[in-house]
Design a protein around this motif. Structure first.
Motif, short mmCIF file in Angstrom:
data_model
loop_
_atom_site.label_atom_id
_atom_site.label_comp_id
_atom_site.label_asym_id
_atom_site.label_seq_id
_atom_site.Cartn_x
_atom_site.Cartn_y
_atom_site.Cartn_z
N LEU A 323 -9.03 -59.96 37.76
CA LEU A 323 -9.57 -59.86 39.12
C LEU A 323 -11.09 -59.79 39.11
O LEU A 323 -11.76 -60.41 39.95
CB LEU A 323 -9.00 -58.62 39.82
N LEU A 324 -11.64 -59.05 38.17
CA LEU A 324 -13.08 -58.80 38.14
C LEU A 324 -13.86 -59.84 37.35
O LEU A 324 -15.09 -59.78 37.30
CB LEU A 324 -13.35 -57.41 37.55
N ASP A 325 -13.17 -60.77 36.75
CA ASP A 325 -13.81 -61.79 35.91
C ASP A 325 -14.36 -62.92 36.79
O ASP A 325 -13.63 -63.54 37.56
CB ASP A 325 -12.79 -62.35 34.93
N SER A 326 -15.66 -63.16 36.71
CA SER A 326 -16.26 -64.25 37.49
C SER A 326 -15.85 -65.62 36.97
O SER A 326 -16.04 -66.63 37.65
CB SER A 326 -17.79 -64.13 37.49
N HIS A 327 -15.29 -65.66 35.75
CA HIS A 327 -14.79 -66.90 35.17
C HIS A 327 -13.28 -66.77 34.95
O HIS A 327 -12.78 -66.89 33.83
CB HIS A 327 -15.51 -67.21 33.86
N ARG A 397 -2.56 -43.67 42.43
CA ARG A 397 -3.19 -42.78 41.43
C ARG A 397 -2.59 -43.00 40.04
O ARG A 397 -3.32 -42.98 39.04
CB ARG A 397 -2.99 -41.31 41.84
N GLN A 398 -1.30 -43.23 39.98
CA GLN A 398 -0.65 -43.46 38.68
C GLN A 398 -1.18 -44.73 38.01
O GLN A 398 -1.38 -44.76 36.79
CB GLN A 398 0.87 -43.55 38.87
N TYR A 399 -1.42 -45.76 38.81
CA TYR A 399 -1.91 -47.02 38.24
C TYR A 399 -3.38 -46.91 37.85
O TYR A 399 -3.81 -47.51 36.86
CB TYR A 399 -1.71 -48.16 39.24
N LEU A 400 -4.15 -46.16 38.61
CA LEU A 400 -5.58 -46.06 38.32
C LEU A 400 -5.87 -45.18 37.11
O LEU A 400 -6.98 -45.23 36.56
CB LEU A 400 -6.32 -45.52 39.54
N LYS A 401 -4.89 -44.38 36.70
CA LYS A 401 -5.11 -43.49 35.55
C LYS A 401 -5.44 -44.26 34.28
O LYS A 401 -6.16 -43.76 33.41
CB LYS A 401 -3.86 -42.63 35.29
N SER A 405 -13.51 -45.19 34.66
CA SER A 405 -14.23 -44.95 35.92
C SER A 405 -15.05 -46.17 36.33
O SER A 405 -15.19 -46.48 37.51
CB SER A 405 -15.13 -43.72 35.79
N MET A 406 -15.58 -46.90 35.33
CA MET A 406 -16.32 -48.11 35.62
C MET A 406 -15.43 -49.17 36.25
O MET A 406 -15.80 -49.84 37.23
CB MET A 406 -16.97 -48.65 34.34
N LEU A 410 -15.71 -50.87 39.94
CA LEU A 410 -15.84 -52.31 40.13
C LEU A 410 -14.79 -52.86 41.10
O LEU A 410 -15.06 -53.80 41.84
CB LEU A 410 -15.74 -53.02 38.78
N ILE A 411 -13.60 -52.26 41.10
CA ILE A 411 -12.59 -52.67 42.08
C ILE A 411 -13.08 -52.34 43.49
O ILE A 411 -12.96 -53.15 44.42
CB ILE A 411 -11.24 -51.97 41.81
#
Length: 429
Positions: A323-327, A397-401, A405-406, A410-411
């Motif tokens: 998701l966060l990859d510009s490429h 919360r379970q998925y974000l664990k 933190s970075m 970014l999400i």
């Protein structure tokens, strides 16, 4: 006539022809360069600039786009089997658009010149520019028609609705003006479903109740007697409902200007997790071979051939890296695309802003507003994977664990426009 006079006349004719030919060639080159420039502008424009990777309070307070600039929007017509791309600053009223297509065709029929199609394109485009100089964009926000609401049952819902509309309107006035904010018109309305009987435009936001909303539209349109009898495949693959981009330019503008426009949104982080669970944690004949294979291949170190060929078992962390990859190895998908790029809420002023968190209440109030049959209620069943727990704050919360933190920050950066527009609180970053 003397021979010398004959020679002089021939020279004058020759020079006249030569000058006329050079002038024609220069005109041809100019028009060709102008048309190429229009196509180049189309390819290079986009709606919002990409969000910064790390967001700060100061950046959030800066205007996203210069609100004093004029907005430009792209549209298209197809007179005489040729496609013309048009772009112009809009500044007055949509009511003059009705005869746009007819005027363009009439202009093209009267043109007969040695340069044929090229000159025709130029004249048609000039005609469209002239018409579009009388158009206002974005459209004005209108008050809701509440004449069908009786009693105080919906008072609390109505107050919440007016606050949302006012908040979004204020946000767009402050940040959503138009520093070359261009978008292809037909793309801009490509997620909007049309229900002509009750004059409704509904912008589809996946994972925010869209399946049941399309069921409701089918019932309103007389295609089904009950929303509970419509299967998932009929909703998503039956092609029973028309989208706004299937109409011509006149049809699009007329509906945008006169129909009740609704959008239903959801907390971006919940919507993202819901999309991941739906598409990657259950068998899927499209998302596993198309997205799963590419994600595992690029973001899983030492992935074996069987894992890559299978495409199933994508981990949430791997999905976030994609998701966060510009490429990205594969493109964006509507199920996790931002609402700002699906529904363009600062260009299309929605009359009704519903939220997934109060879905049934908001939806049933909306049905009252548009005069739906009394017995029609918004269905509350889960469209698929009904045995799974609904995605909520605890599930998120379970998925974000498993993320740093970075990565969580970014999400948020990725969806920050959606958070701001619809007044959602900052997630667990």
């Amino acid at each position: 006539m003397q021979p010398s006079e004959t020679v002089m006349n021939l020279r004058q004719v020759f020079l006249s022809v030569l000058i006329f030919g050079v002038a024609g060639l220069l005109l041809f080159m100019y028009l060709q360069a102008w048309i190429e420039e229009q196509h180049t502008e189309l390819k290079t424009t986009n709606y919002f600039q990409p969000a910064p990777r790390i967001i700060s309070r100061e950046k959030l307070q800066q205007p996203i786009i210069n609100q004093d600039s004029k907005l430009q929007v792209l549209g298209e017509l197809k007179p005489n089997n040729e496609t013309f791309i048009i772009t112009k600053t809009f500044s007055a009223s949509l009511s003059e658009v009705g005869h746009l297509k007819g005027d363009a065709q009439a202009s093209s029929e009267t043109i007969r010149s040695p340069n044929g199609k090229l000159y025709e394109q130029h004249q048609v485009t000039k005609s469209l520019f002239k018409k579009f100089s009388q158009i206002t964009w974005p459209l004005d926000t209108r008050p809701l028609n509440k004449s069908l609401i009786i009693g105080d049952k919906w008072k609390k819902t109505d107050v919440a609705q007016e606050k949302r509309r006012a908040f979004l309107q204020d946000f767009c006035k402050k940040y959503g003006g138009g520093n070359r904010a261009q978008s292809h018109l037909f793309h801009m309305v490509s997620r909007i479903y049309v229900e002509d009987r009750h004059k409704i435009l509904y912008c589809e936001v996946p994972k925010a109740g869209c399946s049941n909303w399309k069921r409701i539209l089918m019932v309103l349109n007389g295609l089904a007697s009950s929303a509970y009898n419509i299967t998932h495949n009929a909703v998503h693959y039956g092609k029973h409902l028309r989208k706004l981009d299937s109409f011509d330019l006149k049809g699009i503008y007329t509906r945008l200007n006169t129909y009740t426009k609704a959008v239903f949104v959801r907390d971006p982080m919940e919507r993202l997790v819901s999309a991941f669970r739906d598409k990657f944690e259950h068998p899927n004949s499209y998302y596993h071979p198309v997205f799963g294979k590419a994600i595992i291949k690029k973001y899983r170190p030492n992935a074996c051939e069987e894992e890559i060929n299978n495409g199933s078992g994508v981990k949430f962390k791997e999905f976030i890296h994609y998701l966060l990859d510009s490429h990205r190895p594969v493109g964006m998908d509507i199920h996790w695309e931002r609402v700002s790029k699906l529904c363009y809420p600062c260009l299309i002023p929605y009359d009704f802003v519903g939220k997934f968190e109060t879905l049934e209440e908001d939806a049933n109030y909306f049905l009252q507003l548009i005069g739906a049959p009394r017995g029609l209620k918004f269905p509350n069943f889960k469209d698929r994977h009904s045995s799974d727990e609904r995605t909520n704050a605890d599930v998120v919360r379970q998925y974000l664990k498993d993320l740093s933190s970075m990565e969580r920050q970014l999400i948020y950066d990725f969806y920050y426009l959606d958070y701001l527009m619809f007044n959602y609180t900052t997630p667990f970053v």
